[in-house]
Design a protein around this motif. Structure first.
Motif, PDB file in Angstrom:
ATOM      1  N   ARG A 133       0.668  -1.336   0.018  1.00  0.00           N
ATOM      2  CA  ARG A 133      -0.023   0.116  -0.001  1.00  0.00           C
ATOM      3  C   ARG A 133       0.866   1.097   0.167  1.00  0.00           C
ATOM      4  O   ARG A 133       0.263   2.454   0.010  1.00  0.00           O
ATOM      5  N   LYS A 134       2.268   0.900  -0.220  1.00  0.00           N
ATOM      6  CA  LYS A 134       3.169   2.202   0.005  1.00  0.00           C
ATOM      7  C   LYS A 134       2.953   3.123   1.075  1.00  0.00           C
ATOM      8  O   LYS A 134       2.687   4.263   1.218  1.00  0.00           O
ATOM      9  N   ALA A 135       2.865   2.295   2.316  1.00  0.00           N
ATOM     10  CA  ALA A 135       2.691   3.144   3.559  1.00  0.00           C
ATOM     11  C   ALA A 135       3.582   3.955   4.094  1.00  0.00           C
ATOM     12  O   ALA A 135       3.290   4.869   5.031  1.00  0.00           O
ATOM     13  N   GLY A 136       4.715   3.731   3.620  1.00  0.00           N
ATOM     14  CA  GLY A 136       5.811   4.561   3.989  1.00  0.00           C
ATOM     15  C   GLY A 136       7.050   3.776   4.801  1.00  0.00           C
ATOM     16  O   GLY A 136       6.439   2.924   5.582  1.00  0.00           O
ATOM     17  N   ALA A 137       8.098   4.333   4.894  1.00  0.00           N
ATOM     18  CA  ALA A 137       9.113   3.529   5.483  1.00  0.00           C
ATOM     19  C   ALA A 137       9.165   3.550   6.834  1.00  0.00           C
ATOM     20  O   ALA A 137       9.410   2.369   7.424  1.00  0.00           O
ATOM     21  N   ALA A 138       8.637   4.414   7.637  1.00  0.00           N
ATOM     22  CA  ALA A 138       8.710   4.349   9.106  1.00  0.00           C
ATOM     23  C   ALA A 138       7.409   3.217   9.513  1.00  0.00           C
ATOM     24  O   ALA A 138       7.862   2.474  10.409  1.00  0.00           O
ATOM     25  N   ALA A 139       6.321   3.174   8.879  1.00  0.00           N
ATOM     26  CA  ALA A 139       5.442   2.086   9.200  1.00  0.00           C
ATOM     27  C   ALA A 139       5.774   1.066   8.667  1.00  0.00           C
ATOM     28  O   ALA A 139       5.695   0.059   9.776  1.00  0.00           O
ATOM     29  N   ILE A 140       6.314   0.833   7.771  1.00  0.00           N
ATOM     30  CA  ILE A 140       6.844  -0.639   7.248  1.00  0.00           C
ATOM     31  C   ILE A 140       7.945  -1.016   8.303  1.00  0.00           C
ATOM     32  O   ILE A 140       8.120  -2.298   8.559  1.00  0.00           O
ATOM     33  N   SER A 141       8.989  -0.199   8.725  1.00  0.00           N
ATOM     34  CA  SER A 141       9.963  -0.574   9.643  1.00  0.00           C
ATOM     35  C   SER A 141       9.621  -0.943  10.864  1.00  0.00           C
ATOM     36  O   SER A 141      10.220  -2.074  11.450  1.00  0.00           O
ATOM     37  N   ILE A 142       8.577  -0.425  11.388  1.00  0.00           N
ATOM     38  CA  ILE A 142       8.062  -0.919  12.674  1.00  0.00           C
ATOM     39  C   ILE A 142       7.973  -2.242  12.641  1.00  0.00           C
ATOM     40  O   ILE A 142       8.037  -3.023  13.596  1.00  0.00           O
ATOM     41  N   LYS A 143       6.955  -2.755  11.682  1.00  0.00           N
ATOM     42  CA  LYS A 143       6.470  -3.967  11.579  1.00  0.00           C
ATOM     43  C   LYS A 143       7.631  -5.077  11.048  1.00  0.00           C
ATOM     44  O   LYS A 143       7.722  -6.100  11.730  1.00  0.00           O
ATOM     45  N   PHE A 144       8.492  -4.521  10.267  1.00  0.00           N
ATOM     46  CA  PHE A 144       9.489  -5.511   9.841  1.00  0.00           C
ATOM     47  C   PHE A 144      10.674  -5.742  10.907  1.00  0.00           C
ATOM     48  O   PHE A 144      10.940  -6.948  11.099  1.00  0.00           O
ATOM     49  N   ARG A 145      10.946  -4.917  11.809  1.00  0.00           N
ATOM     50  CA  ARG A 145      11.746  -5.042  12.831  1.00  0.00           C
ATOM     51  C   ARG A 145      11.063  -5.901  14.277  1.00  0.00           C
ATOM     52  O   ARG A 145      11.766  -6.324  14.996  1.00  0.00           O
ATOM     53  N   LEU A 146       9.881  -6.184  13.923  1.00  0.00           N
ATOM     54  CA  LEU A 146       9.158  -7.245  15.140  1.00  0.00           C
ATOM     55  C   LEU A 146       9.819  -8.693  14.869  1.00  0.00           C
ATOM     56  O   LEU A 146       9.673  -9.378  15.781  1.00  0.00           O
ATOM     57  N   TRP A 147      10.431  -8.813  13.504  1.00  0.00           N
ATOM     58  CA  TRP A 147      10.887 -10.265  13.314  1.00  0.00           C
ATOM     59  C   TRP A 147      12.242 -10.366  13.698  1.00  0.00           C
ATOM     60  O   TRP A 147      13.206 -10.437  12.934  1.00  0.00           O
ATOM     61  N   ASN A 148      12.509 -10.164  15.191  1.00  0.00           N
ATOM     62  CA  ASN A 148      14.049 -10.158  15.541  1.00  0.00           C
ATOM     63  C   ASN A 148      14.292 -11.187  16.682  1.00  0.00           C
ATOM     64  O   ASN A 148      15.136 -10.898  17.387  1.00  0.00           O
TER      65      ASN A 148
END
Length: 335
Positions: A133-148
């Motif tokens: 949805r091209k939500a933006g880097a900030a929003a995507i990064s928050i969810k991406f970093r959960l896989w840690n």
């Protein structure tokens, strides 16, 4: 104006068909993406057991990859490893990523493949719909970093890995592992991208197991690493990579589990029975400790558990007897 004849019309149709076919060609991981995968996973050319005990080879390929069935003693070339990796990517990971990341640019696609290779979760990761949805880097990064994390814990290595993947996803910046600043046959070389805390943890573990490597991560005696590798049936190259670190983790796991059943250390006692019980069972374990017959039954169960652990970690037993019984050690590793 005359209508186009069948020849010109057929030519035009064929050209459109070729263009359409070219447009539908499936995306492939770039060479930079594969090089990054090798940096992240390592490239082990001799089969080894991962921490879970599965035979593994190349860039983390197990029998579940569908392209190779690693076995004890199996050795492949660097080119074979890369070919097998490409087959695994084409068979499983690239189609999955292409399905959920339609319209991705090459570096975005590579980031998705790297994420999926590590997690197997491209189909359920919440950052993917946000990216679509091209939500933006900030929003995507928050969810991406959960896989840690893993095992309910945040793992520093995965935290750093997610950051590297995010840089590829948003900026097309691929990591590069430079050559060691002072190459030497006497100094061990780290061949995976580890942070300082991970290196210290590994060095502490080597020392705990009787391989004194010192306190300087840039000056680890290669001789000690090679001794560890020889003891555990690994390629003795003095490089601290995926196979060496996976074997180190298995040694630690085996030691920890063996303590709970008195394995290798004097058998099963009433205290061992109670200490092996899960927390929150103090009343039950107190009762077991007061009943001789119950102690015997529990000891038998734990004894069987100990035998199962010994079988699961037969490669660790092989390392312990390597010096005294090398043939038996080799036999245990081959099973």
């Amino acid at each position: 104006m005359t209508a186009p004849g069948p020849v010109s019309g057929g030519f035009a149709f064929a050209r459109v068909a070729r263009l359409g076919k070219r447009a539908r060609a499936p995306m492939k991981t770039s060479e930079k993406g594969i090089e990054t995968l090798e940096l992240e996973e390592g490239n082990v050319l001799r089969a080894y057991r991962c921490p879970a005990g599965k035979w593994t080879i190349g860039m983390g390929l197990t029998a579940a990859s569908g392209v190779v069935i690693p076995k004890a003693g199996m050795v492949i070339t660097a080119q074979q490893s890369r070919d097998l990796t490409k087959k695994a990517l084409a068979a499983k990971y690239e189609p999955r990523v292409a399905l959920v990341m339609t319209g991705a640019r090459q570096h975005e696609f590579d980031a998705g493949v790297l994420f999926d290779w590590n997690t197997g979760a491209i189909n359920k990761a919440s950052w993917v719909p946000l990216w679509a949805r091209k939500a933006g880097a900030a929003a995507i990064s928050i969810k991406f970093r959960l896989w840690n994390g893993g095992g309910g814990k945040v793992l520093p290595g995965l935290v750093a890995r997610r950051e590297r993947e995010l840089r590829i996803l948003f900026e097309g910046m691929y990591p590069v592992l430079g050559e060691p600043s002072r190459p030497s046959v006497s100094v061990a070389r780290w061949v995976l991208q580890l942070d300082f805390a991970e290196k210290i943890a590994a060095m502490t573990a080597f020392k705990k197991l009787g391989y004194p490597v010192g306190l300087d991560s840039a000056a680890i005696p290669a001789a000690e690493i090679r001794r560890f590798q020889v003891d555990h049936g690994l390629t003795a190259d003095g490089k601290i990579g995926r196979a060496t670190l996976s074997t180190l983790q298995r040694r630690l796991d085996a030691t920890e589990k063996a303590k709970s059943v008195g394995l290798f250390s004097g058998g099963v006692t009433a205290s061992a029975v109670t200490s092996a019980a899960p927390t929150g069972m103090s009343d039950i374990t107190d009762w077991i400790a007061s009943q001789p017959w119950a102690i015997g039954a529990a000891a038998a169960v734990i004894g069987l558990w100990g035998l199962w652990l010994a079988w699961q970690y037969r490669d660790v037993i092989a390392a312990k007897i390597q010096g005294r019984a090398p043939r038996l050690a080799a036999a245990l590793r081959s099973i």
